[in-house]
Design a protein around this motif. Sequence first.
Motif, mmCIF file in Angstrom:
data_model
loop_
_atom_site.group_PDB
_atom_site.id
_atom_site.type_symbol
_atom_site.label_atom_id
_atom_site.label_comp_id
_atom_site.label_asym_id
_atom_site.label_seq_id
_atom_site.Cartn_x
_atom_site.Cartn_y
_atom_site.Cartn_z
ATOM 1 N N SER A 69 -2.340 -2.200 -8.962
ATOM 2 C CA SER A 69 -1.741 -0.706 -9.995
ATOM 3 C C SER A 69 -2.412 -0.824 -10.858
ATOM 4 O O SER A 69 -2.614 0.254 -11.498
ATOM 5 C CB SER A 69 -0.340 -1.511 -10.326
ATOM 6 N N LEU A 82 -5.716 1.142 -9.764
ATOM 7 C CA LEU A 82 -5.215 2.829 -9.111
ATOM 8 C C LEU A 82 -4.527 3.518 -10.710
ATOM 9 O O LEU A 82 -5.240 4.647 -10.570
ATOM 10 C CB LEU A 82 -4.288 2.471 -8.226
ATOM 11 N N GLU A 119 -8.332 4.452 -11.968
ATOM 12 C CA GLU A 119 -8.380 6.201 -11.051
ATOM 13 C C GLU A 119 -7.355 6.839 -10.653
ATOM 14 O O GLU A 119 -8.333 8.121 -11.333
ATOM 15 C CB GLU A 119 -8.432 5.341 -9.456
ATOM 16 N N THR A 144 0.440 -0.677 -0.102
ATOM 17 C CA THR A 144 0.241 -0.093 0.384
ATOM 18 C C THR A 144 0.558 1.549 -0.025
ATOM 19 O O THR A 144 0.598 1.907 -0.128
ATOM 20 C CB THR A 144 -0.578 -0.100 1.257
ATOM 21 N N THR A 175 -5.787 3.566 -0.863
ATOM 22 C CA THR A 175 -5.473 2.676 -1.281
ATOM 23 C C THR A 175 -4.869 0.972 -0.815
ATOM 24 O O THR A 175 -5.474 0.196 -1.637
ATOM 25 C CB THR A 175 -3.188 3.316 -1.533
ATOM 26 N N VAL A 178 -7.770 -0.200 -1.965
ATOM 27 C CA VAL A 178 -8.195 -1.551 -3.106
ATOM 28 C C VAL A 178 -7.121 -2.448 -3.222
ATOM 29 O O VAL A 178 -7.817 -3.747 -3.634
ATOM 30 C CB VAL A 178 -7.444 -0.569 -4.150
ATOM 31 N N ARG A 184 -2.215 9.768 -3.531
ATOM 32 C CA ARG A 184 -3.852 9.415 -2.951
ATOM 33 C C ARG A 184 -3.553 9.358 -1.168
ATOM 34 O O ARG A 184 -2.448 9.245 -0.163
ATOM 35 C CB ARG A 184 -4.366 8.538 -4.019
#
Length: 275
Positions: A151, A154, A157, A103, A115, A118, A110
Amino acid sequence: MNGTRVFESLNAEWDVVCAEPGHAETVLGWLREGGIPLADTATAGGLSEVLAELGRRGRAQGRGHSDRWLRVLLERAGGEGAGALLAARVVVQAMVPAAMRLTRRLQAGRDFDETGQVVLACLFQVVRCFPLGRTSGAAANLLLETLHLASRELKAEGAEYDVVLYPFLDEVLVGEPAVDDPAEAVWAGVLGQRAVQAGLLRDGEGIDGARGELVELLVWAVDAGRMDVGRARLIAEETRAGAQRAGVSAVAWRKRRSRAVRQMRAVAEQWVQAA
């Protein structure tokens, strides 16, 4: 702890799972069936003590032991019903320290908890769908698959909010990690691969210690568009131990090093702000 609520909540949920009667005996039975015998006393402290004992044996006996008991539970986790969910939950809890490190690696720009949510969601998904055909490296492969999946999510996003991530994180490694910590092994592998591709490492050169931190910063700077790859290669060369300065005066060499330090300081400040 501030900024780690998602993992605090996970640990609080784990306490509830451990308090459920029969869970420790169930997991202990699975392990015995899979050839991983533990003493009955391991259940005295509940499921948390079973996991702790597995951890102690893993540190004493090496990665092979961890791979064996993880695979026993991963086989269960891929099924249906409460048993599969329990097996998956034990594996996820065992991977929490590595998930926290992952993380931090993926956090750039962010919130840590966002994180972490996710990463944990991806980890649980990977645990439930783990490809059992792989014969070794269960822990490392769990983290590798989680890195691959998280990954990508993220990155998707981040594109909406102009967040800079490491673009190479969705590359899949081939081969067995060289160190015991799965999270660090995965990260070192993708970082080393990317550094070689960018021309920041020589053949056989490692990324340990302060050198590794510098290489990581240079890789981020290049991929984030904060530094030209040619300049990054020059800094990597000039800061290499035993770097040659043939034909360059001491004064010019000091000026060159000072210029590199100033530029790296600016990039480091941007990196800290992004993270």
